[in-house]
Design an enzyme around this catalytic site. Sequence first.
Site, PDB file in Angstrom:
ATOM      1  N   ARG A 154      40.269  40.677  34.225  1.00 15.19           N
ATOM      2  CA  ARG A 154      40.502  39.266  34.718  1.00 15.19           C
ATOM      3  C   ARG A 154      41.953  38.735  33.945  1.00 15.19           C
ATOM      4  O   ARG A 154      41.951  38.973  32.842  1.00 15.19           O
ATOM      5  CB  ARG A 154      39.494  38.225  34.685  1.00 15.19           C
ATOM      6  CG  ARG A 154      38.348  38.290  35.557  1.00 15.19           C
ATOM      7  CD  ARG A 154      37.680  37.175  35.725  1.00 15.19           C
ATOM      8  NE  ARG A 154      36.617  37.139  36.808  1.00 15.19           N
ATOM      9  CZ  ARG A 154      36.696  37.355  38.188  1.00 15.19           C
ATOM     10  NH1 ARG A 154      37.841  37.289  38.536  1.00 15.19           N
ATOM     11  NH2 ARG A 154      35.564  37.442  39.159  1.00 15.19           N
ATOM     12  N   ASP A 210      33.668  37.626  47.815  1.00 14.55           N
ATOM     13  CA  ASP A 210      33.676  36.019  48.454  1.00 14.55           C
ATOM     14  C   ASP A 210      34.419  35.759  49.667  1.00 14.55           C
ATOM     15  O   ASP A 210      33.979  34.873  50.527  1.00 14.55           O
ATOM     16  CB  ASP A 210      34.265  34.942  47.439  1.00 14.55           C
ATOM     17  CG  ASP A 210      33.409  35.031  45.972  1.00 14.55           C
ATOM     18  OD1 ASP A 210      32.159  35.577  45.849  1.00 14.55           O
ATOM     19  OD2 ASP A 210      33.629  34.089  45.140  1.00 14.55           O
ATOM     20  N   ARG A 255      31.518  31.795  44.870  1.00 18.29           N
ATOM     21  CA  ARG A 255      32.046  30.906  44.002  1.00 18.29           C
ATOM     22  C   ARG A 255      32.424  29.588  44.540  1.00 18.29           C
ATOM     23  O   ARG A 255      31.784  28.483  44.431  1.00 18.29           O
ATOM     24  CB  ARG A 255      33.158  31.294  42.961  1.00 18.29           C
ATOM     25  CG  ARG A 255      33.493  30.463  41.843  1.00 18.29           C
ATOM     26  CD  ARG A 255      34.768  30.850  41.414  1.00 18.29           C
ATOM     27  NE  ARG A 255      35.156  32.094  40.671  1.00 18.29           N
ATOM     28  CZ  ARG A 255      35.763  33.132  41.174  1.00 18.29           C
ATOM     29  NH1 ARG A 255      36.386  33.048  42.093  1.00 18.29           N
ATOM     30  NH2 ARG A 255      35.792  34.136  40.491  1.00 18.29           N
ATOM     31  N   ILE A 361      24.337  42.911  41.398  1.00 17.16           N
ATOM     32  CA  ILE A 361      24.111  44.105  42.194  1.00 17.16           C
ATOM     33  C   ILE A 361      24.644  43.949  43.477  1.00 17.16           C
ATOM     34  O   ILE A 361      24.996  45.030  44.043  1.00 17.16           O
ATOM     35  CB  ILE A 361      22.367  43.959  42.510  1.00 17.16           C
ATOM     36  CG1 ILE A 361      21.681  43.679  41.077  1.00 17.16           C
ATOM     37  CG2 ILE A 361      21.854  45.102  43.292  1.00 17.16           C
ATOM     38  CD1 ILE A 361      21.918  45.025  40.063  1.00 17.16           C
TER      39      ILE A 361
END
Length: 438
Positions: A154, A210, A255, A361
């Site tokens: 990141r 996401d 998120r 997972i």
Amino acid sequence: MSETNRFQIANLGKPNYKSPLQLSTVRGDHIFNFVKESDKLVFDLSLDSYASCLSNGEEPQCLEKAGPRQDIFFKPEDTTAAIVTCGGLCPGINNVIRGVVMALHYFYGIKRIIGIPYGYEGLNPEMGHELIELTPDKVKDIHQFGGTFLGSSRGGQDVSTMVDTLESNHVNMLFAIGGDGTLKGVDAIGEEIKKRSADISVVGIPKTIDNDIDLIDESFGFETAFDVASPIIRDAHNEAAGAFNGISIVKLMGRDSGFIAASAALAMPVVNFVLIPEMDFQLEGELGFLGVLKKRLQQKKHAVIVVAEGAGQQLFEDQNRVQDASGNIKHADIGIFLKDKIKEYFTETPVTIKYIDPSYIVRSAPANSSDSVYCSRLAYHAVHGAMAGKTQFVSCKVNNKFVYIPIKEVTKKRKKIDLESEFWFSVLQSTGQPFLLK
Ligand code: F6P
């Protein structure tokens, strides 16, 4: 007449070479046609938008159709490509790496392909990671595995240093596989390249479970993520239904956007409540979540709750949050919080709570078949665009068509679930929960 097209893709220069691909330019010969620069697709398909363009005498905003061009910018035998994967894992990263390598090598004859290890860190020599030579033989089996063959990290690195590394390694095109932060990073690399007037094309391939990249239909890997989550929900339902007043809580990643939770709940329609970051719900009060949960238990004697990790953050007293290396806010743990609040609330009523957090997972699995198809096609289109000298664009799907969009357009904001959309309405139709929980 027409305002400038916000979806115009930047180009390194005039494409002076003929593509080595043996494709056609006419219909009817059963051979795929080269895509022409004039092949565009209207972005907003609504009749209202079309009518407004007509009445204003404007050309509608159009997207560039993805695909192989007859004239290309890079001479294949002199071209070096590089691939980098950044951010959190996502199903299908290895499929995309494989697809890019195979397309460069077999379609265009590019022999020098460099893998950048551990995300943007790999472009900073001070980190000491060694570049990886990529060949078809090295990547031929990697699609079978989750994760990323190249490693990831990141956060960004100094842009100038990264471009120095690209230049010193004679890289002509960089494929960056990542989410919002990665795409902004590669766009900044593109800006630095422009300043230096270097002939390096930068391409983004949007990746995030996401599904929060704006404008595009879906990011790759998202579907596999909710595919992995749905049998977990099935089993959570078995646990809930197997006890008197059984409550199962499943916390899923997501998120700031609740697409995984919402889609998993639709895919496994045994869920009674989906709580997502986009909604502002209350726990207390008759119309609050706990009161509605109580009614559900009175009627059905069990309940399944799916909560996205970014949901309900407004409920925490401590609003101080730290950021991760990508600049994303690290949320407080809503799953455990909900479990404790439910336990506290039902002191008079016997309940059995099962808390399930599949955590990483859902994103470390290999891509399912549908995502695998998607990844290969995104990769091929990314390569065709780069070979044509296009730069600072993403290879993606919009309105079910493969197109190129400027990176700046997809990173202006994050995509979120529209609470007034048909999608969210269908989630509520499936769960039976009220529109508002407050
Ligand atoms: O990549 C997106 C994501 O999986 C989010 O759903 C999650 O909040 C986050 O990454 C977790 O990040 P990390 O890998 O840094 O723990």
